[in-house]
Design a protein around this motif. Structure first.
Motif, short mmCIF file in Angstrom:
data_model
loop_
_atom_site.label_atom_id
_atom_site.label_comp_id
_atom_site.label_asym_id
_atom_site.label_seq_id
_atom_site.Cartn_x
_atom_site.Cartn_y
_atom_site.Cartn_z
N GLU A 137 -2.21 -5.99 -4.27
CA GLU A 137 -2.99 -5.83 -3.04
C GLU A 137 -4.25 -6.69 -3.05
N LYS B 157 0.83 -1.20 0.00
CA LYS B 157 0.00 0.00 0.00
C LYS B 157 0.87 1.26 0.00
N LYS C 284 -1.61 -2.15 -6.91
CA LYS C 284 -3.04 -2.34 -6.63
C LYS C 284 -3.45 -3.78 -6.96
N ARG D 18 2.18 1.73 -3.47
CA ARG D 18 1.12 2.24 -4.36
C ARG D 18 0.87 3.72 -4.13
#
Length: 151
Positions: free
Chosen positions: A141, A3, A138, A6
């Motif tokens: 994730e 995260k 993403k 990103r």
């Protein structure tokens, strides 16, 4: 860490947009300043009191491009080693390499204006690379397969 990777990649891409906005603001303000009858020569450029609407754009563009974005690129590369998804280090490296090209092209364009063309083109490469790195993160994730790009 994925995260964080990103988010940093998105911030870098957004910084490129801010860079474009600031330099256009500065150049447009300088154009209006000249249209209003003012003169810009070497002495005016070296004058710390030179003031016109948009002059702050030159400062923001310089500070962002020479300090903030390079630091973000280094942070992205460091985090990429901990993000643990396919392509994290590769894309962070590509983003950082395009930042290095951008900084040097921006510096060299002052003496060789045609290098400004590379500076402008590379901004798109930098934004695209950072955006792609963000999309890869993403996908990692959410556990989706990452988009592949032939190298």
């Amino acid at each position: 860490m994925i995260k964080a990777y990103r988010i940093l990649a998105v911030i870098i891409a957004a910084e490129v947009v801010i860079q474009a906005m600031m330099i256009v603001f500065a150049v447009a303000g300088l154009g209006k300043y000249i249209d209003d009858g003012n003169v810009v020569d070497k002495a005016a450029m070296e004058d710390e009191d030179l003031s016109f609407t948009g002059v702050v754009g030159f400062m923001v563009h310089g500070i962002n491009g020479m300090m903030i974005i390079p630091l973000l690129g280094i942070a992205l590369l460091v985090i990429s080693f901990f993000a643990k998804f396919d392509g994290a280090v590769k894309w962070a490296g590509i983003v950082l390499a395009s930042i290095v090209v951008q900084v040097f092209a921006g510096i060299l364009a002052h003496d060789a204006p045609y290098i400004g063309l590379i500076h402008g083109l590379n901004a798109f490469i930098l934004a695209g690379s950072a955006g792609f790195a963000s999309r890869q993160a993403k996908a990692a994730e959410v556990g989706a397969p990452a988009t592949t790009v032939a190298a």
